[in-house]
Write an enzyme that holds these catalytic residues in place. Structure first.
Site, PDB file in Angstrom:
ATOM      1  N   LYS A 237       0.810  -1.215   0.000  1.00 29.92           N
ATOM      2  CA  LYS A 237       0.000   0.000   0.000  1.00 29.92           C
ATOM      3  C   LYS A 237       0.846   1.268   0.000  1.00 29.92           C
ATOM      4  CE  LYS A 237      -4.252  -2.044   1.493  1.00 29.92           C
ATOM      5  NZ  LYS A 237      -3.894  -3.458   1.759  1.00 29.92           N
TER       6      LYS A 237
HETATM    7  C1  PLP Z   1      -4.607  -4.496   1.245  1.00 28.24           C
HETATM    8  C2  PLP Z   1      -3.887  -5.778   1.144  1.00 28.24           C
HETATM    9  C3  PLP Z   1      -4.268  -6.769   0.244  1.00 28.24           C
HETATM   10  C4  PLP Z   1      -5.478  -6.653  -0.641  1.00 28.24           C
HETATM   11  O1  PLP Z   1      -5.481  -5.527  -1.463  1.00 28.24           O
HETATM   12  P1  PLP Z   1      -6.764  -5.165  -2.363  1.00 28.24           P
HETATM   13  O2  PLP Z   1      -6.785  -3.695  -2.480  1.00 28.24           O
HETATM   14  O3  PLP Z   1      -7.919  -5.732  -1.644  1.00 28.24           O
HETATM   15  O4  PLP Z   1      -6.545  -5.811  -3.659  1.00 28.24           O
HETATM   16  C5  PLP Z   1      -3.493  -7.909   0.154  1.00 28.24           C
HETATM   17  N1  PLP Z   1      -2.424  -8.087   0.944  1.00 28.24           N
HETATM   18  C6  PLP Z   1      -2.025  -7.175   1.828  1.00 28.24           C
HETATM   19  C7  PLP Z   1      -0.844  -7.444   2.673  1.00 28.24           C
HETATM   20  C8  PLP Z   1      -2.733  -5.991   1.959  1.00 28.24           C
HETATM   21  O5  PLP Z   1      -2.339  -5.066   2.851  1.00 28.24           O
END
Ligand code: PLP
Length: 462
Positions: A112
């Site tokens: 993220k």
């Molecule tokens: C947020 C997150 C996801 C999923 O991301 P999406 O936006 O739902 O596709 C997968 N793995 C981790 C470690 C995350 O923080």
């Protein structure tokens, strides 16, 4: 470039307007009216660019002049400068023609950071230029919160409120949020689950009358278009390193809110040759049920070892459905707001179309631990539970072993020590910049699972 709502009832907006908001007023999500397209030759010319240079190529058409090129270059450079690896998104081989794309080298150790470092810097730039102050409100299942705080806390023009489900995030995740101290930083633990947090956030965006005059809410969840935009870049980056665009590449993507994989779908629509796009879910399998059985009924939310994907209401899926419904916002709005009992499906022609684009798998906790162990035994390389789900789904769904398979590694395993322990392996060490995390002071409020509890708190602390 204009941005339109998936529900077809809101006016088109500019990039800057979309950056500074959340949902469209008709309840839809913003998408570009038309996607930029790159020819094979144009993509081939991107080979050899470093990550920020490539990001600028991909992002520029979406920004569409809202930020001058030189300033954009500086913003992008600053966003990826703090990543612990020079490659920013390094590839590592874990099997025959099988790779992981390590997306956790940013400051909060999850993918993220790719979107939220950039979003924070874009917001800061635009708000300064407008001499404007906003309130950032977001819900997190764990990783968005810390990445958003890390990306936005330096801006004098934002107050940031992050909701997380009380006692439903890992200790490392919680501490990464609650130890960020500052007058403009507020962590709120809601006595509910992630979907409750997301619902409260959506409701607050829908009626912002609780805010003082002149303030507005800005979203940091992946309903914010800028986040999706930033994530498109690493699909191009991985492909270019593996022989693209002259060769197809496949991707397996751990997903819950459909944000990350939707970015992959966009990369494909923009011209990147992708063979397979694999949706990897945990036991919260609504996306897998839809793909495999045309069943979009919401089930009970389950708490798993991969908490960042413990989601039933998959916000960004609406953006894909918009395309699948032939960009007919009215028809989509009818589908999205019809919450009938029991099974929920779309017409079978459309569903078959979706099946041509995506493969899918659902992976339970036990298998997740097996895969963490397996990959460690094969490579002495520790993956986190979300990544393990991606690896498992890749192995299950791969239809052509001659095509490179890239599994997106979405978080560093240290964030999910429980799963690593359950897999029977030693917990990895926190990296240097977080080594004193467990000694740092924490600050957060615990509130009831209700909209008014949250809006009251925001009003009294602004
Ligand atoms: C947020 C997150 C996801 C999923 O991301 P999406 O936006 O739902 O596709 C997968 N793995 C981790 C470690 C995350 O923080």
């Amino acid at each position: 470039m204009k941005y339109i709502s998936t529900r077809g009832q809101a006016p088109a907006q500019s990039f800057e307007q979309v950056l500074l908001t959340g949902l469209a007023p008709d309840g839809g999500l913003y998408v570009p009216e038309e996607l930029p397209k790159f020819s094979k030759e144009e993509i081939a010319q991107m080979a050899g660019l470093n990550y920020p240079q490539l990001a600028q190529k991909i992002i520029t058409p979406f920004i569409d002049g809202a930020i001058p090129d030189d300033d954009l270059e500086e913003i992008i450079h600053r966003s990826y400068k703090s990543f612990a690896n020079k490659a920013v998104a390094p590839l590592r081989m874990i099997g025959a023609n099988e790779w992981v794309l390590e997306l956790y080298c940013g400051p909060t150790l999850a993918f993220k950071d790719f979107a939220l470092q950039l979003l924070g810097n874009l917001l800061d730039y635009v708000l300064k230029r407008n001499n404007q102050k906003v309130v950032i409100l977001g819900a997190t299942s764990g990783d968005t919160g810390s990445a958003a705080l890390e990306g936005c806390r330096h801006s004098d023009n934002v107050d940031i409120y992050i909701l997380h489900p009380h006692q439903r995030v890992s200790e490392v995740q919680r501490r990464q949020m609650t130890t960020v101290l500052g007058d403009n930083v507020h962590n709120i633990a809601v006595k509910g689950n992630f979907d409750d947090c997301q619902r409260i956030v959506k409701a607050a965006f829908g009626d912002q009358s609780f805010l003082p005059e002149g303030r507005q809410l800005v979203a940091v969840n992946s309903i914010n278009w800028a986040r999706i935009m930033a994530q498109i870049v690493y699909y191009f980056y991985a492909s270019l390193q593996l022989g693209g665009p002259h060769r197809q590449v496949s991707f397996s993507v751990p997903t819950g809110n459909f944000g990350d994989i939707y970015a992959g779908y966009l990369a494909m629509q923009m011209g990147l040759p992708i063979k397979q796009l694999i949706i990897a879910t945990n036991s919260n399998d609504i996306l897998h049920r839809f793909m495999s059985r045309n069943d979009y009924a919401q089930g009970e939310l389950k708490h798993t070892l991969s908490p960042s994907m413990d989601i039933m209401v998959s916000s960004n899926f609406e953006r894909y459905l918009f395309d699948l419904f032939g960009r007919d916002g009215k028809a989509l709005a009818a589908f999205m707001t019809d919450t009938g009992e029991g099974s929920h499906s779309i017409d079978s022609e459309r569903w078959k179309q979706a099946q041509k684009v995506f493969a899918s798998a659902s992976v339970d906790d036990e298998t997740t631990c097996d895969v963490i162990r397996e990959v460690f035994a094969e490579n002495e390389f520790l993956i986190d539970p979300h990544t393990a789900i991606g690896v498992k789904a890749a192995r299950e769904c791969n239809t052509d072993k001659s095509v490179p398979m890239v599994c997106l590694a979405t978080a560093h395993p240290v964030k999910f020590a429980d799963a690593v322990k359950k897999a029977g392996l030693d917990t990895p060490q926190l990296p240097e910049h977080l080594s004193d995390l467990f000694e740092r002071e924490e600050q957060y409020a615990i509130v009831d699972n209700s909209l008014s509890a949250v809006t009251d708190l925001i009003r009294s602390t602004l």
